[in-house]
Design a protein around this motif. Structure first.
Motif, PDB file in Angstrom:
ATOM      1  N   ALA A  67     -27.269  57.738  57.808  1.00  0.00           N
ATOM      2  CA  ALA A  67     -25.504  57.305  57.909  1.00  0.00           C
ATOM      3  C   ALA A  67     -25.108  57.997  56.699  1.00  0.00           C
ATOM      4  N   LEU A  68     -25.414  58.217  55.849  1.00  0.00           N
ATOM      5  CA  LEU A  68     -24.782  58.934  54.587  1.00  0.00           C
ATOM      6  C   LEU A  68     -24.432  60.409  54.947  1.00  0.00           C
ATOM      7  N   ARG A  69     -25.585  61.134  55.438  1.00  0.00           N
ATOM      8  CA  ARG A  69     -25.001  62.381  55.912  1.00  0.00           C
ATOM      9  C   ARG A  69     -24.052  62.510  57.128  1.00  0.00           C
ATOM     10  N   ALA A  70     -24.192  61.432  57.825  1.00  0.00           N
ATOM     11  CA  ALA A  70     -23.191  61.639  58.936  1.00  0.00           C
ATOM     12  C   ALA A  70     -21.838  61.445  58.479  1.00  0.00           C
ATOM     13  N   LEU A  71     -21.795  60.500  57.688  1.00  0.00           N
ATOM     14  CA  LEU A  71     -20.351  60.207  56.985  1.00  0.00           C
ATOM     15  C   LEU A  71     -19.771  61.340  56.309  1.00  0.00           C
ATOM     16  N   ARG A  72     -20.736  62.060  55.482  1.00  0.00           N
ATOM     17  CA  ARG A  72     -20.244  63.158  54.677  1.00  0.00           C
ATOM     18  C   ARG A  72     -19.864  64.193  55.434  1.00  0.00           C
ATOM     19  N   ALA A  73     -20.453  64.310  56.773  1.00  0.00           N
ATOM     20  CA  ALA A  73     -19.896  65.162  57.800  1.00  0.00           C
ATOM     21  C   ALA A  73     -18.924  64.906  58.543  1.00  0.00           C
ATOM     22  N   GLY A  74     -18.229  63.717  58.125  1.00  0.00           N
ATOM     23  CA  GLY A  74     -16.794  63.387  58.798  1.00  0.00           C
ATOM     24  C   GLY A  74     -16.959  62.564  59.923  1.00  0.00           C
ATOM     25  N   GLU A  82     -28.642  50.098  49.109  1.00  0.00           N
ATOM     26  CA  GLU A  82     -28.510  51.155  50.088  1.00  0.00           C
ATOM     27  C   GLU A  82     -27.238  50.799  50.995  1.00  0.00           C
ATOM     28  N   ALA A  83     -27.432  49.564  51.448  1.00  0.00           N
ATOM     29  CA  ALA A  83     -26.374  49.248  52.343  1.00  0.00           C
ATOM     30  C   ALA A  83     -24.861  49.110  51.915  1.00  0.00           C
ATOM     31  N   ALA A  84     -24.571  48.635  50.705  1.00  0.00           N
ATOM     32  CA  ALA A  84     -23.499  48.652  49.946  1.00  0.00           C
ATOM     33  C   ALA A  84     -23.301  50.198  49.709  1.00  0.00           C
ATOM     34  N   GLN A  85     -23.981  50.926  49.389  1.00  0.00           N
ATOM     35  CA  GLN A  85     -23.660  52.467  49.340  1.00  0.00           C
ATOM     36  C   GLN A  85     -23.190  53.119  50.672  1.00  0.00           C
ATOM     37  N   VAL A  86     -23.781  52.761  51.625  1.00  0.00           N
ATOM     38  CA  VAL A  86     -23.391  53.350  52.884  1.00  0.00           C
ATOM     39  C   VAL A  86     -21.808  52.757  53.189  1.00  0.00           C
ATOM     40  N   LEU A  87     -21.420  51.464  52.894  1.00  0.00           N
ATOM     41  CA  LEU A  87     -20.245  50.901  53.385  1.00  0.00           C
ATOM     42  C   LEU A  87     -19.183  51.569  52.302  1.00  0.00           C
ATOM     43  N   ALA A  88     -19.621  51.801  50.989  1.00  0.00           N
ATOM     44  CA  ALA A  88     -18.699  52.170  50.133  1.00  0.00           C
ATOM     45  C   ALA A  88     -18.382  53.640  50.257  1.00  0.00           C
ATOM     46  N   GLU A  89     -19.100  54.345  50.919  1.00  0.00           N
ATOM     47  CA  GLU A  89     -18.902  55.670  51.203  1.00  0.00           C
ATOM     48  C   GLU A  89     -18.103  55.929  52.421  1.00  0.00           C
ATOM     49  N   ALA A  90     -18.370  55.133  53.363  1.00  0.00           N
ATOM     50  CA  ALA A  90     -17.426  55.124  54.549  1.00  0.00           C
ATOM     51  C   ALA A  90     -15.989  54.619  54.165  1.00  0.00           C
ATOM     52  N   ASP A  91     -15.900  53.614  53.194  1.00  0.00           N
ATOM     53  CA  ASP A  91     -14.615  53.247  52.770  1.00  0.00           C
ATOM     54  C   ASP A  91     -13.726  54.583  51.945  1.00  0.00           C
ATOM     55  N   ARG A  92     -14.611  55.225  51.312  1.00  0.00           N
ATOM     56  CA  ARG A  92     -13.919  56.370  50.568  1.00  0.00           C
ATOM     57  C   ARG A  92     -13.544  57.316  51.422  1.00  0.00           C
ATOM     58  N   LEU A  93     -14.137  57.714  52.243  1.00  0.00           N
ATOM     59  CA  LEU A  93     -13.741  58.564  53.397  1.00  0.00           C
ATOM     60  C   LEU A  93     -13.043  58.152  54.408  1.00  0.00           C
ATOM     61  N   GLY A  94     -12.586  57.033  54.391  1.00  0.00           N
ATOM     62  CA  GLY A  94     -11.946  56.533  55.543  1.00  0.00           C
ATOM     63  C   GLY A  94     -12.367  56.346  56.984  1.00  0.00           C
TER      64      GLY A  94
END
Length: 367
Positions: free
Chosen positions: A83-90, A105-117
């Protein structure tokens, strides 16, 4: 990507991918553009079977510009990292259950999604099927008055009798609570709102189990997690739910019953998209079957709802926040069973809006 069908890529070409690809391929509002797997040959075989134009590694499908949503069907241990790889690829992400192996881990995924919109969606999407959606509409209509109590159970002897490689289902992140619990708990949260606290007990009936079928039949393997869990869940302002999750029962049960001040409902198996949905009033001598409204299209309708919501700019229903709350609910049940006391559930989530009764996955809503 302002209009038209939403591009999708599937990561993980295991058994469940066939259901997703079959259904997604029939929805006009999404286009499946790629399939990836750790074994590129398997990805190529699955892609060819379902008419998907690109196959290969995760990097291959993340590089497709038209892909907007990555459907993450990898094993649970890889859910967060993929999930993090996909988010960081936009890319937006829709994953299989659970959202991650632990809350950090789950909170990290949601935080990264929020950071990237970007957005995160997560299975199960069975609560979007006609059976549970009709239940939600019935409760909101006041058919049974105010819900006051719920009984829910999923019981059986466990999957080792029929599954050729059942070992992972008795390891961390699985067992009856984490394997089957998401279907029941997601349904209860969608129906009653987020939970506030739990009290639970758990047992492990046997330290080892035996593979019952396939080439490994007769192989003994260890059991690392509880195989019978009882939990009392407090949904503030509404019902208390008594729940059972068991791989130790000779009696097979898949049920949820909701008792209200003016009647009761017997829900369909929440691991399905269909019925029957039964109702009973205070003067009824037996259950009566209610008509269903909604879709029975199957796994993938959560991805479709995410795709349509992206185009419309509205919230999607099988959300990351819902998945995080259900994951915390399961980990808190586990913690309560270990400590022998009520434990609070800290997270919350929006109650998903019901689908319109005429929501049709096979008629395009996008231009």
């Amino acid at each position: 990507m302002s209009g038209g069908p939403v591009g999708v890529a599937v990561v993980g070409a295991g058994v469940i991918s066939g259901q997703y690809l079959r259904h997604l391929g029939a929805f006009p509002d999404v286009r499946v553009l790629g399939v990836a797997d750790l074994e590129p040959a398997r990805a190529a075989e699955v892609a060819e079977e379902h008419g998907v134009p690109v196959s290969g590694t995760v990097e291959t499908v993340l590089a497709i510009p038209e892909v907007e949503i990555v459907v993450n069907l990898t094993i649970p241990a890889a859910h967060a990292s993929v999930a993090l790889r996909a988010l960081r690829a936009g890319k937006h992400v829709y994953g299989e259950k659970p959202l991650a192996l632990d809350l950090g881990e789950a909170a990290q995924v949601l935080a990264e999604a929020d950071r990237l919109g970007l957005r995160v969606g997560n299975a199960p999407d069975t609560f979007l099927g006609a059976g549970i959606q009709s239940t939600i509409h019935a409760v909101r209509s006041g058919l049974i008055g105010v819900p006051v109590a719920v009984t829910a159970a999923t019981q059986g002897l466990g999957p080792e009798s029929w599954h050729p490689s059942p070992e992972f289902l008795y390891q961390r992140g699985a067992g009856p609570l984490f394997d089957l619990g998401p279907y029941y708990l997601t349904t209860l949260v969608a129906l009653l709102g987020p939970a506030a606290r739990v009290a639970a007990g758990a047992r492990r009936a046997r330290p080892e189990r035996v593979v019952g079928s396939g080439p490994k039949a007769g192989t003994v393997f260890p059991v690392e997690v509880p195989t019978h869990v009882n939990a009392l869940i407090d949904f503030p302002g509404t019902a208390m739910a008594a729940t059972t999750f068991s791989f130790d029962s000779p009696v097979n049960r898949r049920m949820i019953e909701v008792i209200g001040t003016e009647g009761a409902l017997s829900l369909p198996d929440p691991n399905t998209f269909e019925g029957p949905l039964l109702a009973r009033g205070p003067r009824d001598f037996d259950w009566r079957e209610l008509p269903l409204a909604g879709t029975t299209a199957g796994r993938g309708i959560g991805v479709l709802d995410l795709a349509r919501s992206l185009r419309a700019g509205t919230p999607h229903r099988a959300s990351g926040a819902l998945a995080l709350h259900v994951l915390e609910l399961m980990t808190t049940i586990e913690e309560s069973a270990e400590r022998g006391e009520f434990r609070p559930v800290a997270s919350t989530c929006p109650i998903p809006e019901p689908l319109p009764p005429d929501w049709n996955p096979h008629e395009s809503t996008l231009t």
